[in-house]
Each structure stands twice: as structure tokens, then as C-alpha cells.
Design a protein around this motif. Structure first.
Motif, PDB file in Angstrom:
ATOM      1  N   LEU A   1       0.865  -1.180   0.000  1.00  0.00           N
ATOM      2  CA  LEU A   1       0.000   0.000   0.000  1.00  0.00           C
ATOM      3  C   LEU A   1       0.900   1.228   0.000  1.00  0.00           C
ATOM      4  O   LEU A   1       1.721   1.413   0.900  1.00  0.00           O
ATOM      5  CB  LEU A   1      -0.896  -0.003   1.245  1.00  0.00           C
ATOM      6  CG  LEU A   1      -1.776   1.240   1.489  1.00  0.00           C
ATOM      7  CD1 LEU A   1      -2.680   1.504   0.292  1.00  0.00           C
ATOM      8  CD2 LEU A   1      -2.629   1.024   2.748  1.00  0.00           C
TER       9      LEU A   1
ATOM     10  N   PHE B   1      -6.726   4.789  -1.909  1.00  0.00           N
ATOM     11  CA  PHE B   1      -5.438   4.119  -1.727  1.00  0.00           C
ATOM     12  C   PHE B   1      -4.611   4.200  -3.017  1.00  0.00           C
ATOM     13  O   PHE B   1      -5.152   4.086  -4.127  1.00  0.00           O
ATOM     14  CB  PHE B   1      -5.626   2.651  -1.356  1.00  0.00           C
ATOM     15  CG  PHE B   1      -6.166   2.430   0.023  1.00  0.00           C
ATOM     16  CD1 PHE B   1      -6.210   3.458   0.954  1.00  0.00           C
ATOM     17  CD2 PHE B   1      -6.641   1.172   0.405  1.00  0.00           C
ATOM     18  CE1 PHE B   1      -6.704   3.241   2.222  1.00  0.00           C
ATOM     19  CE2 PHE B   1      -7.132   0.944   1.672  1.00  0.00           C
ATOM     20  CZ  PHE B   1      -7.171   1.989   2.589  1.00  0.00           C
TER      21      PHE B   1
ATOM     22  N   ASP C   1      -2.615   2.080  -4.862  1.00  0.00           N
ATOM     23  CA  ASP C   1      -2.251   0.665  -5.010  1.00  0.00           C
ATOM     24  C   ASP C   1      -1.238   0.498  -6.140  1.00  0.00           C
ATOM     25  O   ASP C   1      -1.151   1.341  -7.041  1.00  0.00           O
ATOM     26  CB  ASP C   1      -3.497  -0.173  -5.287  1.00  0.00           C
ATOM     27  CG  ASP C   1      -4.213   0.276  -6.544  1.00  0.00           C
ATOM     28  OD1 ASP C   1      -3.861  -0.215  -7.636  1.00  0.00           O
ATOM     29  OD2 ASP C   1      -5.119   1.130  -6.429  1.00  0.00           O
TER      30      ASP C   1
END
Length: 837
Positions: A770, A797, A799
Motif C-alpha cells: 500500500l 489508496f 495501489d
């Protein structure tokens, strides 16, 4: 106040009586020492005012400025620290009006063309070097003149005496020692008589006591013999707080006194970890006072003491430099202090500077100074008393020895200090590149000016020879670098000229700001870390906040040890590698190389240390609030220092970073930093803004409970950064799979550790990591839907696949955020876009 005659002079008698009448109109009757000093001032003489604390030296300073103002001359007031300069600035504004008073410190310049200027000693010293007898300086009032003997800063008190022969000097301190030679030299240079006002009896006499009873018993006895308020002096901040907490179990204040304190401070915001401790202690009648506290807490303690509500204040010897509260008794816990190099006995000057705070005119008829015997001496005396006259017990008894490293002192040391006069001040002139460049920029006969500074000063002959060698070495460096040159004049003389243009206020303000401006050009505006890199350059030019850097290094070494153990590195190798671990130093290699290149053209910058460090940047990258940062690095005792550094960084950012390089992210960070400082303690930012508009000052300055800072959510740009930080902190914890910490943050919202772990399982099933880098923290991954009462936010997020389909959803409560002075949010979902848990 005195008025001038048509020719610009003053009638001495009329001037004196005009000032005395003005003082009387304010309910003040001049002491004999004040009268003698003012007679000297109105007659045009220099005045050395070395009288005890409480004899009204500040009133003489006001009278001196009034005389200079009436004569149409510019007067300067100097003090050793910015806080005292600021305090005097506002006091003089109250007397003379905002139009007549200005202030210049290293990071502030307000109404700098006013006829009365308040400044630090270094500001005046650099001005004197640049302009000498051509400087528009008619009078200099130097407060706390004993700093002339400071090894590091004393040069700034000596230089004006050497280079401003046109000025009238008023030198003030409670602890000057023998000033005979100083007075004679001052008269020689200025052509004025020099009046020495010394040896004055204190209006409030002092009684000295050497106390053998244990310290708790001593304090209890003082409290029950009408000797409060008691200031208990320690020589470390930790010891002061420990003493205050130890007194919490004693009956320091009555029930009525405690109720009154609770009533007065009911509306005060104690927003930090130390603040909550202080709140508890204050309600017991116990204060704490030291330089590491937030300004609002120090001011609160001073105000409560001024109202007679605190019976005991535990603090450091900062009370010897400017704290103005009624103290009846000063109790010193020791007669030794660590001076940064070694532990040593107090000098006579240091002792009398502290002791002089006892017994304040207008409050007390007498003051008491108590010195607590060393702990082992008190315990030995107590043990002997228990034995009585039993010879067997006395023969077997072994006296407790002093602890290892103890620097010996006792009652003879105490009595010697009481009787001792302050030591004669020792001069400490220095020669630096900046000083030499200021002299060269003055023009005229540079060689003669440098020779006069080096050989016609207060230093002994051997020291003068050292200064001469130093000046010659610096000059050769400046010539080699092409910063200065020699030019033969028509009359055959050689002129020394600068080859670079020095700004008019060269060396008066932040000295490395020009370097920072040059270094900004080395950065790539397209870099995702550009905004943080600009802050890193700025931070490298600020003074080191040593307690913060020390704790950062401690934390970094702890992390390094854990990592090396995990890798199986042996102990000896770990210890060797550990020596290389220091506090964070972003851009160090770039900055070091840039500094060397800049110094090749501007050698004077080598007088100032460039120091790469990361405090503001560290807070941003860790996404921490002020309280969290202090807790993380165990800095609660030094939170005032942390805030002062952040405040200095904010002012430097506002004043130094050019508008043309302030992109959206950098503007966000600057706004966030200013709002963070304001919400923690608005006095630092408000004081700065009041300096720019002095007429705003004073409306509520006597209020015990300061006005609440402005609504946090009104500063949308700064508030958005705070919201982003709150969310990104959760991203960082999720990346480390620190479910326990996430649970502590969000358990009240229904996201305990187990819920967080379960919510992140789908993400970890698809991705191995992450992101927490600059892109992950950037504003592009924060979605905000603003409403009148709440914001709905989504932190996406970063990613590895770039899908951006996972994130954290939350609701931000605006009213609660305003109340807390920090972003208050509630996590509502963790997972794929549109998913809920």
C-alpha cells in the motif's frame, strides 16, 4: 514629558521635573536612584545604572527615551532575547504611541523608521558596524547589560560602545560588578561624563536562609509562615515538573483558594498533554514555569501569580531573565548548574540575579532567599538527630556520601555568594566575516576602522593580537573569493571595496535567507516532493531545536537497532553502525554542495551554520497533529520549544519563499502550518500580527482566559490539509498492518482492530503493498464533498496497479473540529469504492 527649547535643546531642570510630574501622574514616586539616573540623562551624561531588582530601572529607560524624543534624536532599546524586546515594544507603545515606536529582531521588522526602536543587541551591533558615527543613533538604552560578559554573545554589547561615539548610553542591570574601567572608557569615547548609579539599597530588603530540613518540610514551613508565594528554582525542566508533582499530595492551598482558581481558569483551554498536567497542578495552587512550556501556559501561571492565587511555583532560573510576578520567597534547590559543558557552582552574578527576584516593591516589605542544603547533608543531619546523644549509635553510624559526580557546595559556599559582589564583567569581542563586510561596506578608511575595532577595544593585549590574526585571515579569504578588492586612489592610498552589493539590512535579519533563495532554484517544480523540498531548504537555515533533534535521533537509533537485530547483525557491528544514525536530514548532500558553492562567492555565510533537519516536513510525512508529534517523540515537557520552532518556520516561509514558486500544495502547507500554530497557542501568531498593527494590542491582555482562536474551519485551505493528514495517518497504519493503533483511533466509530483487519483483507488479497509516498499523500487522491455542518471525504489508496478502487470514507464534524482546534472525523467505510463495512 519634557519638551524641547526652540534650538532643539532641553532645559535640564524643566526636563527632569516634567518627567517626575508625569511619573507622579501615574502614581509613581521616583526613588533616589531613579532621580540620580534621570539627572544624568537630562544633563547629557552616560548612565550606568547597576541597582537591585525592584528599583525601577524600566522607568529610567522610559525617561531616557522621552528625553531623546524631545530632542529629535533616535533612541534604541536593546535586550538579550526577542521575548523581552517584544514586551518592551508594547510597553513603550502604550507610553509613546504606536507611531513613535518600532521593533527590529532577527525575524520581525515593524515601523523600523520610528524614533524609538526596540531590538536585540545583535541588531544594533550590526547597525553600528555598518554606519559607525554616521548612524542615526542618538541614544542607546541597553537592558540586562550583564550579557556583555556572555562568551558567545557579549561582542554585541561591546561593539556599540566602541563604534557609536555620538550616542548617549544608558547601561542597566542588577548585577554589573565593578564598572570603574567601563565608565572611564565610555567617557573617553563619547566625550560625555558617565554617571555611575550603583550600591543602592533595595527598597525591599532580603533575608538569607540556609535550610537543612528536607525540601518538602522547608516549603511547608514557608507556606505556614506567611512567606508565599514561593518560587522553587531548579536547574532543569524535568526537575521542576517532578517537584511540582511531588507537592500535589501536600496541602498547598486552602479550599477557598482552590475554588477561586477553579473559577478563574474554568474557561481556559488545556489542549496538550502537559496542559492537562498543568491544569491539575494549578487547581492545587501549584504553578510550573520554564522556557519549554507553551507561551499561553507560562502567561497563565504569571497572571495567576500576579493575582496572588498561586502559593508555590516550581520552575527554572528563567525567572532571572524577565519574569515579572510578585514572589516573596525564592528557594534554590542547589547552588550548581550544568552550563552545557560541565556542572559548576553558580557565579555571584547568577546567584544575585535569581535571588533578586524575591520581595517585590509594592507587594512585600521584605523578601526571603532560601538555599536548600544538598540532600545527603539534610539526610545525615536528620539521622544524627534521631540518634540523640547515644555514643554507640554515633560510633557505628556511617554518613551518607554525596552522589557520584556531585560538585561540592554547602553553607560556606552559600554565605560566600551572599556576601560576594557580582564579578567584574569580562569582554568577549569576536571578529567574523559578516562584521568585517559591514565595516568594509561603511566605506572611508576601512583599514583604520578595522584597526580601531581590533586594537582599541576592551580586550587584553594577547586577545587583541588573536583578533588581528583572525581579521587578517578573514580578509584574505574575502579577497581570494573576489568578494572585496583593493583599489589605488588618486592620492596613492589604497581603498578596500566590496565587489558584491550587500542588502541594506545585511546580517540584521535571517542571515541565510539569501542562500535559501538561491537554493530554491536548484529544485524541480515538477517533482512530487517539490513543496516538501522547499520546506527542507527553509528548515536548514533555521536555528536547531536541539531537544527535538535529540529525540529524533534517539527514535531513529531505536528503529535502527530493531532492524539490525532482525537482520542478525552482531552487537559490535550494531554499535559501530549506530554511530552513523542521526536525526532526519533531507537534501543534505544537495544542500552541503550548494552551500559550498554559495560560500565560494559569499564567504561571510560560513559565519552561520547550515543545518539540514526535518521537523515541519517530518510532521507532514508522519501526518501527525501537534499533540501526536510531541507524544511520539516524548516532547511534552518541551512543547513550547516545538511550537516556537514551528512558529519561526511559518514566519520564515511567509517572508522568504517567493510567491512565484508557491504552487497549490506549498500554499496549502504554509496555511496549514500557520493554522496549526494558531490553534495550539494563538499568542505566537497573534503577537506577530499585533506587532504589525500595535494599536490592536492590549484590549484583553489582562484577561486570565485568552480569547479562543478563530474558527478552524474558517481557514478552508489549512483545514483541508488537516483532514488529509487524519486520513493519511490511517493509510500509513494500514500499510504497516498496525490494527491495534487503528482500533485506538476508530473504535468509537465501530472500527476496532478486528474490524479494520477484516476490512483490509480484500485489499491484501489483490495487492502486495500500500503506497505511502508523495503520490499517495497528494491532494489528487483525496475527495471532499463540503457541506454546511459536515464534510464527506474519501481517501483513495495508492495501489501498485493504479486501480485506485480501494479507500477510506469518513465524515468530518465541523462544529466538533472548531471546538477541538483539530480535524475531528468518523470513519464510515473501508474498502472498495461504494463498499461499506
Amino acid at each position: 514629558m519634557p519638551s524641547p527649547l526652540p534650538d532643539g535643546t532641553l532645559d535640564e531642570d524643566e526636563a527632569f521635573f516634567a518627567f517626575a510630574s508625569w511619573a507622579e501622574s501615574r502614581g509613581l514616586t521616583l526613588y533616589p536612584a531613579q532621580e540620580e539616573a534621570m539627572i544624568g540623562v537630562v544633563s547629557g551624561a552616560n548612565v550606568i545604572l547597576s541597582t537591585p531588582t525592584g528599583t525601577g530601572k524600566s522607568l529610567v529607560a522610559i525617561g531616557a527615551h522621552a528625553v531623546a524624543l524631545a530632542q529629535g534624536g533616535r533612541s534604541y532599546y536593546t535586550a538579550p532575547i526577542k521575548a523581552l524586546v517584544s514586551e518592551k515594544f508594547f510597553a513603550l507603545v502604550e507610553v509613546f504611541g504606536a507611531a513613535n515606536v518600532g521593533m527590529v529582531t532577527g525575524d520581525s521588522s515593524v515601523n523600523a523608521d520610528a524614533p524609538i526602536i526596540c531590538c536585540t543587541a545583535e541588531i544594533l551591533a550590526n547597525l553600528a558596524l555598518r554606519h559607525g558615527q554616521e548612524a542615526a543613533v542618538a541614544q542607546v538604552v541597553m537592558d540586562e547589560f550583564h550579557f556583555y560578559g556572555d562568551p558567545d554573545r557579549g561582542w554585541a554589547w561591546q561593539v556599540p560602545l566602541l563604534t557609536l561615539p555620538q550616542a548617549q548610553f544608558v547601561l542597566m542591570s542588577a548585577t554589573l560588578g565593578d564598572v570603574t574601567d567601563l565608565a572611564a572608557d565610555l567617557s573617553r569615547r563619547t566625550g560625555r561624563d558617565t554617571a555611575k548609579v550603583t550600591g543602592v539599597e533595595r527598597p525591599v530588603p532580603l533575608h538569607y536562609v540556609y535550610e537543612l530540613e528536607p525540601i518538602h518540610d522547608s516549603i511547608d514551613q514557608l507556606l505556614h509562615s506567611d512567606q508565599a508565594p514561593v518560587y522553587v528554582v531548579h536547574f532543569s525542566q524535568a526537575a521542576a515538573l517532578e517537584r511540582a508533582q511531588a507537592l500535589a499530595s501536600a496541602q498547598v492551598a486552602t479550599r477557598e483558594q482552590r475554588n477561586r482558581i477553579a473559577e478563574v481558569i474554568a474557561g481556559f483551554r488545556f489542549t496538550t498533554a502537559f496542559g492537562r498536567t498543568l491544569n491539575r497542578l494549578l487547581r492545587l495552587g501549584i504553578g510550573v514555569h520554564h522556557a519549554g512550556m507553551l507561551p499561553k501556559y507560562r502567561r497563565l501561571v504569571e497572571q495567576l501569580a500576579q493575582q496572588g492565587l498561586l502559593r508555590v511555583i516550581c520552575g527554572t532560573d528563567t525567572l532571572g531573565v524577565g519574569i515579572n510576578v510578585p514572589i516573596r520567597t525564592v528557594l534554590l534547590t542547589a547552588l550548581t548548574k550544568f552550563d552545557g559543558t560541565r556542572t559548576r557552582q553558580l557565579s555571584a552574578r547568577e546567584f544575585h540575579q535569581i535571588a533578586g527576584r524575591a520581595g517585590r516593591a509594592g507587594y512585600d516589605t521584605a523578601g526571603t532567599v532560601v538555599v536548600q542544603a544538598p540532600e545527603h547533608e539534610s539526610e545525615n543531619r536528620k539521622a544524627l538527630a534521631k540518634m540523640g546523644d547515644d555514643p554507640k549509635k554515633r560510633r557505628k553510624w556511617v554518613a551518607k556520601k554525596a552522589p557520584a559526580g556531585f560538585v561540592s557546595w554547602g553553607e560556606p559556599s552559600f554565605r560566600k555568594l551572599v556576601d560576594a559582589e557580582p564579578e567584574t564583567l569580562t569582554p568577549h569581542l569576536q571578529i567574523t566575516s559578516a562584521m568585517l563586510l559591514n565595516l568594509i561596506a561603511r566605506g572611508g578608511d576601512v583599514f583604520a576602522d578595522v584597526r580601531a575595532l581590533v586594537f582599541d577595544n576592551h580586550e587584553p593585549w594577547r586577545r587583541q593580537l588573536e583578533l588581528a590574526r583572525r581579521a587578517l585571515g578573514i580578509y584574505r579569504t574575502l579577497r581570494a573569493a573576489g568578494v572585496v578588492r583593493q583599489e589605488v586612489q588618486p592620492d596613492g592610498s589604497i581603498a578596500i571595496l566590496p565587489t558584491v552589493d550587500l542588502q541594506p539590512d545585511f546580517a540584521l535579519n535571517q542571515p541565510l535567507s539569501p542562500f535559501a533563495l538561491a537554493a530554491f532554484e536548484l529544485l524541480d517544480p515538477e517533482s512530487p516532493t517539490f513543496a516538501l523540498d522547499v520546506l527542507s531548504i527553509l528548515e536548514s537555515t533555521l536555528d536547531d531545536p536541539r531537544p527535538i533533534l535529540s529525540q529524533q535521533q534517539f527514535q531513529a537509533r531505536g528503529d535502527a537497532v530493531a532492524a539490525m537485530k532482525a537482520e542478525g547483525i552482531e552487537y559490535e557491528e550494531r554499535m559501530e553502525l549506530l554511530e552513523e544514525v542521526t536525526h532526519p536530514q533531507p537534501l543534505k548532500e544537495l544542500l552541503d554542495a550548494a552551500f559550498e558553492a554559495y560560500a565560494a562567492e559569499q564567504p561571510w555565510v560560513r559565519d552561520f551554520a547550515l543545518s539540514p533537519k526535518s521537523v515541519v516536513r517530518d510532521m507532514v510525512e508522519r501526518a501527525m497533529s501537534f499533540g501526536e508529534y510531541c507524544t511520539f517523540y516524548k516532547l511534552s515537557r518541551s512543547e513550547g520549544l516545538v511550537l516556537r520552532y514551528l512558529s519561526d518556520a511559518f514566519r520564515a516561509a511567509r517572508q522568504t519563499i517567493p510567491d512565484e514558486i508557491k504552487d497549490e500544495e506549498l500554499q496549502d502547507l504554509i496555511e496549514w502550518l500557520g493554522e496549526l500554530v494558531r490553534q495550539v497557542d494563538s499568542s505566537l501568531v497573534d503577537e506577530w500580527e499585533e506587532l504589525l498593527d500595535p494599536e490592536r494590542h492590549g484590549a484583553d491582555e489582562e484577561a486570565i482566559v485568552p480569547p479562543a482562536p478563530r474558527r478552524l474551519t474558517a481557514n478552508v485551505r489549512a483545514f483541508r490539509v488537516m483532514v488529509r493528514n487524519e486520513l493519511f495517518r490511517r493509510v500509513q497504519l494500514a500499510a504497516r498492518e498496525d490494527w491495534a493503533a487503528l482500533g485506538e483511533l476508530d473504535a468509537a466509530a465501530g472500527f476496532d482492530a478486528e474490524t479494520w483487519a477484516a476490512a483490509m483483507e480484500p485489499y491484501w488479497a489483490e495487492h502486495d503493498e500500500l503506497g505511502t509516498g508523495p503520490d499517495a499523500r497528494g491532494p489528487a487522491l483525496l475527495l471532499v464533498e463540503e457541506g454546511p455542518a459536515e464534510w464527506r471525504v474519501r481517501q483513495i489508496f495508492d495501489d501498485p496497479a493504479g486501480d485506485h478502487d480501494f479507500g477510506i470514507s469518513a465524515v468530518v464534524d465541523l462544529a466538533a473540529s472548531d471546538e477541538a482546534g483539530a480535524a475531528v472525523l468518523r470513519t464510515t467505510a473501508v474498502g472498495e469504492v461504494g463498499a461499506s463495512v
